[in-house]
Scaffold this motif. Sequence first.
Motif, PDB file in Angstrom:
ATOM      1  N   GLN A 189      84.122  31.059  28.140  1.00 15.68           N
ATOM      2  CA  GLN A 189      85.105  30.138  27.580  1.00 15.68           C
ATOM      3  C   GLN A 189      84.627  28.688  27.621  1.00 15.68           C
ATOM      4  OE1 GLN A 189      87.842  31.601  26.231  1.00 15.68           O
ATOM      5  NE2 GLN A 189      86.776  33.452  26.845  1.00 15.68           N
ATOM      6  N   GLY A 190      83.381  28.480  28.099  1.00 19.02           N
ATOM      7  CA  GLY A 190      82.834  27.132  28.179  1.00 19.02           C
ATOM      8  C   GLY A 190      83.269  26.355  29.407  1.00 19.02           C
ATOM      9  N   LYS A 191      83.880  27.055  30.378  1.00 17.83           N
ATOM     10  CA  LYS A 191      84.322  26.392  31.607  1.00 17.83           C
ATOM     11  C   LYS A 191      83.201  26.434  32.637  1.00 17.83           C
ATOM     12  CE  LYS A 191      89.117  27.383  30.775  1.00 17.83           C
ATOM     13  NZ  LYS A 191      90.292  28.121  31.122  1.00 17.83           N
ATOM     14  N   CYS A 192      83.070  25.347  33.359  1.00 19.24           N
ATOM     15  CA  CYS A 192      82.032  25.240  34.384  1.00 19.24           C
ATOM     16  C   CYS A 192      82.310  26.260  35.494  1.00 19.24           C
ATOM     17  CB  CYS A 192      82.002  23.827  34.953  1.00 19.24           C
ATOM     18  SG  CYS A 192      80.716  23.572  36.160  1.00 19.24           S
ATOM     19  N   SER A 193      81.327  27.107  35.769  1.00 14.82           N
ATOM     20  CA  SER A 193      81.501  28.091  36.826  1.00 14.82           C
ATOM     21  C   SER A 193      80.580  27.836  38.017  1.00 14.82           C
ATOM     22  CB  SER A 193      81.277  29.507  36.293  1.00 14.82           C
ATOM     23  OG  SER A 193      79.954  29.664  35.843  1.00 14.82           O
ATOM     24  N   LYS A 194      79.496  27.067  37.830  1.00 13.27           N
ATOM     25  CA  LYS A 194      78.584  26.744  38.920  1.00 13.27           C
ATOM     26  C   LYS A 194      77.940  25.396  38.650  1.00 13.27           C
ATOM     27  CE  LYS A 194      76.971  31.461  39.694  1.00 13.27           C
ATOM     28  NZ  LYS A 194      75.810  32.324  39.795  1.00 13.27           N
ATOM     29  N   LYS A 195      77.675  24.683  39.684  1.00 11.36           N
ATOM     30  CA  LYS A 195      76.891  23.456  39.575  1.00 11.36           C
ATOM     31  C   LYS A 195      76.079  23.338  40.850  1.00 11.36           C
ATOM     32  CE  LYS A 195      77.204  18.511  39.663  1.00 11.36           C
ATOM     33  NZ  LYS A 195      78.057  17.381  39.929  1.00 11.36           N
ATOM     34  N   CYS A 196      74.789  23.115  40.716  1.00  5.27           N
ATOM     35  CA  CYS A 196      73.979  22.991  41.920  1.00  5.27           C
ATOM     36  C   CYS A 196      73.881  21.535  42.333  1.00  5.27           C
ATOM     37  CB  CYS A 196      72.586  23.578  41.710  1.00  5.27           C
ATOM     38  SG  CYS A 196      71.432  22.461  40.918  1.00  5.27           S
ATOM     39  N   ALA A 197      73.350  21.320  43.502  1.00  6.66           N
ATOM     40  CA  ALA A 197      73.069  19.969  43.965  1.00  6.66           C
ATOM     41  C   ALA A 197      72.079  19.323  43.008  1.00  6.66           C
ATOM     42  CB  ALA A 197      72.465  20.038  45.367  1.00  6.66           C
ATOM     43  N   THR A 198      72.171  18.020  42.878  1.00 12.08           N
ATOM     44  CA  THR A 198      71.197  17.328  42.041  1.00 12.08           C
ATOM     45  C   THR A 198      69.831  17.409  42.701  1.00 12.08           C
ATOM     46  OG1 THR A 198      71.567  15.213  43.102  1.00 12.08           O
ATOM     47  CG2 THR A 198      72.943  15.725  41.186  1.00 12.08           C
ATOM     48  N   THR A 199      68.792  17.261  41.911  1.00 11.17           N
ATOM     49  CA  THR A 199      67.442  17.398  42.445  1.00 11.17           C
ATOM     50  C   THR A 199      67.107  16.327  43.461  1.00 11.17           C
ATOM     51  OG1 THR A 199      66.601  16.182  40.565  1.00 11.17           O
ATOM     52  CG2 THR A 199      66.524  18.586  40.434  1.00 11.17           C
ATOM     53  N   THR A 200      67.744  15.180  43.440  1.00  9.87           N
ATOM     54  CA  THR A 200      67.451  14.159  44.440  1.00  9.87           C
ATOM     55  C   THR A 200      67.999  14.540  45.805  1.00  9.87           C
ATOM     56  OG1 THR A 200      69.385  12.896  43.788  1.00  9.87           O
ATOM     57  CG2 THR A 200      67.274  12.234  42.834  1.00  9.87           C
ATOM     58  N   GLN A 201      68.879  15.533  45.854  1.00 14.01           N
ATOM     59  CA  GLN A 201      69.382  16.014  47.136  1.00 14.01           C
ATOM     60  C   GLN A 201      68.450  17.057  47.747  1.00 14.01           C
ATOM     61  OE1 GLN A 201      73.185  17.349  45.783  1.00 14.01           O
ATOM     62  NE2 GLN A 201      74.186  15.428  46.297  1.00 14.01           N
ATOM     63  N   ALA A 202      67.404  17.444  47.021  1.00 10.58           N
ATOM     64  CA  ALA A 202      66.460  18.431  47.532  1.00 10.58           C
ATOM     65  C   ALA A 202      65.591  17.810  48.619  1.00 10.58           C
ATOM     66  CB  ALA A 202      65.583  18.953  46.394  1.00 10.58           C
ATOM     67  N   GLY A 227      50.317  13.432  41.169  1.00 13.20           N
ATOM     68  CA  GLY A 227      50.079  12.757  39.902  1.00 13.20           C
ATOM     69  C   GLY A 227      51.372  12.093  39.464  1.00 13.20           C
ATOM     70  N   ALA A 228      51.364  11.494  38.288  1.00 10.70           N
ATOM     71  CA  ALA A 228      52.570  10.838  37.798  1.00 10.70           C
ATOM     72  C   ALA A 228      53.699  11.858  37.620  1.00 10.70           C
ATOM     73  CB  ALA A 228      52.288  10.125  36.483  1.00 10.70           C
ATOM     74  N   LEU A 229      53.370  13.020  37.069  1.00 15.35           N
ATOM     75  CA  LEU A 229      54.325  14.123  36.943  1.00 15.35           C
ATOM     76  C   LEU A 229      53.759  15.337  37.662  1.00 15.35           C
ATOM     77  CD1 LEU A 229      55.372  13.952  33.191  1.00 15.35           C
ATOM     78  CD2 LEU A 229      56.777  13.384  35.177  1.00 15.35           C
ATOM     79  N   ASP A 230      54.594  16.017  38.383  1.00 16.92           N
ATOM     80  CA  ASP A 230      54.193  17.243  39.066  1.00 16.92           C
ATOM     81  C   ASP A 230      55.014  18.406  38.540  1.00 16.92           C
ATOM     82  OD1 ASP A 230      52.380  15.939  40.869  1.00 16.92           O
ATOM     83  OD2 ASP A 230      54.121  15.199  41.960  1.00 16.92           O
ATOM     84  N   ALA A 231      54.393  19.569  38.466  1.00 12.44           N
ATOM     85  CA  ALA A 231      55.094  20.786  38.064  1.00 12.44           C
ATOM     86  C   ALA A 231      55.966  21.250  39.221  1.00 12.44           C
ATOM     87  CB  ALA A 231      54.086  21.864  37.683  1.00 12.44           C
ATOM     88  N   VAL A 232      57.176  21.721  38.899  1.00  9.92           N
ATOM     89  CA  VAL A 232      58.089  22.160  39.950  1.00  9.92           C
ATOM     90  C   VAL A 232      58.699  23.516  39.604  1.00  9.92           C
ATOM     91  CG1 VAL A 232      58.667  19.865  40.835  1.00  9.92           C
ATOM     92  CG2 VAL A 232      59.982  20.811  38.930  1.00  9.92           C
ATOM     93  N   ILE A 233      58.965  24.282  40.648  1.00  5.11           N
ATOM     94  CA  ILE A 233      59.715  25.536  40.546  1.00  5.11           C
ATOM     95  C   ILE A 233      60.895  25.423  41.506  1.00  5.11           C
ATOM     96  CG2 ILE A 233      59.739  28.008  41.064  1.00  5.11           C
ATOM     97  CD1 ILE A 233      56.838  28.135  40.175  1.00  5.11           C
ATOM     98  N   PHE A 234      62.078  25.711  40.988  1.00  8.19           N
ATOM     99  CA  PHE A 234      63.295  25.727  41.786  1.00  8.19           C
ATOM    100  C   PHE A 234      63.820  27.153  41.829  1.00  8.19           C
ATOM    101  CE2 PHE A 234      63.198  21.646  39.666  1.00  8.19           C
ATOM    102  CZ  PHE A 234      63.579  20.744  40.637  1.00  8.19           C
ATOM    103  N   ARG A 235      64.500  27.478  42.908  1.00  7.58           N
ATOM    104  CA  ARG A 235      65.308  28.692  42.964  1.00  7.58           C
ATOM    105  C   ARG A 235      66.723  28.210  43.242  1.00  7.58           C
ATOM    106  NH1 ARG A 235      64.083  33.992  43.367  1.00  7.58           N
ATOM    107  NH2 ARG A 235      61.939  33.516  43.898  1.00  7.58           N
ATOM    108  N   ILE A 236      67.647  28.648  42.410  1.00  9.46           N
ATOM    109  CA  ILE A 236      69.044  28.268  42.578  1.00  9.46           C
ATOM    110  C   ILE A 236      69.809  29.534  42.925  1.00  9.46           C
ATOM    111  CG2 ILE A 236      71.072  27.340  41.416  1.00  9.46           C
ATOM    112  CD1 ILE A 236      69.108  25.613  39.772  1.00  9.46           C
ATOM    113  N   ASP A 237      70.502  29.530  44.061  1.00 12.85           N
ATOM    114  CA  ASP A 237      71.153  30.751  44.536  1.00 12.85           C
ATOM    115  C   ASP A 237      72.422  31.073  43.748  1.00 12.85           C
ATOM    116  OD1 ASP A 237      73.306  29.281  45.616  1.00 12.85           O
ATOM    117  OD2 ASP A 237      72.570  29.429  47.672  1.00 12.85           O
ATOM    118  N   GLN A 238      73.084  32.169  44.135  1.00 14.06           N
ATOM    119  CA  GLN A 238      74.252  32.664  43.418  1.00 14.06           C
ATOM    120  C   GLN A 238      75.416  31.677  43.420  1.00 14.06           C
ATOM    121  OE1 GLN A 238      72.585  34.073  45.900  1.00 14.06           O
ATOM    122  NE2 GLN A 238      72.303  36.252  45.617  1.00 14.06           N
ATOM    123  N   ASN A 239      75.453  30.767  44.387  1.00 11.60           N
ATOM    124  CA  ASN A 239      76.529  29.783  44.480  1.00 11.60           C
ATOM    125  C   ASN A 239      76.204  28.498  43.739  1.00 11.60           C
ATOM    126  OD1 ASN A 239      78.091  31.455  46.209  1.00 11.60           O
ATOM    127  ND2 ASN A 239      76.686  30.909  47.863  1.00 11.60           N
ATOM    128  N   GLY A 240      75.017  28.438  43.126  1.00  6.36           N
ATOM    129  CA  GLY A 240      74.616  27.239  42.419  1.00  6.36           C
ATOM    130  C   GLY A 240      73.964  26.201  43.306  1.00  6.36           C
TER     131      GLY A 240
END
Length: 185
Positions: A16-29, A62-75
């Motif tokens: 329905q387009g309703k937000c069901s999950k939101k993870c922490a922002t990447t600066t909180q990592a 370097g100026a940009l680094d490649a990143v991999i995130f894992r986001i759990d079931q709770n976002g």
Amino acid sequence: AIPDPGSAVFIVVDGQGKCSKKCATTTQAQKGAVNTSFNAVWPLSDGSFLVAGESQTGANFGALDAVIFRIDQNGTLDALNIFGGSGDDRFWQIRPGANGGAVAVGSKSGKAWLVGADAAGKLVWQSMLGTAKDAQDLRAAPFGWVVATWTAGAQSLFGTDPVGNVLWQRTFLGAPYTLLSTPKG
């Protein structure tokens, strides 16, 4: 709360387009990624997600680094792992790998790059793919992986074994493309 400028936010919406999950922002990592781009997301069967992209991490790679995130079931941002060298590095696509790990493709200092990480996100193997400038897409195959790359008007497909060793390469003229898996592989 409004995320810090340059942060990436991961949001899942329902049918329905309703937000069901939101993870922490990447600066909180834990590694302080900023100016992050999520270039690819892959849903996992347990409700979590693999995410690949690029970030200015401050890890001095370097100026940009490649990143991999894992986001759990709770976002919640469960893991952030940084890859790269002294140049600009990024991942464009990600897929589940062996034993809960991940496989990602992109570019490392202007060369096509295929990476395998374990379930904790640590580098297990990597492969530079010929003289191609960037790897754009990948698909699992019965023999390992098929990777789509590009170099100035020529596109290449690479077939690799499960740990990135090149088995074959085919080159075609034309624009970048996306791989599509068929029932016959």
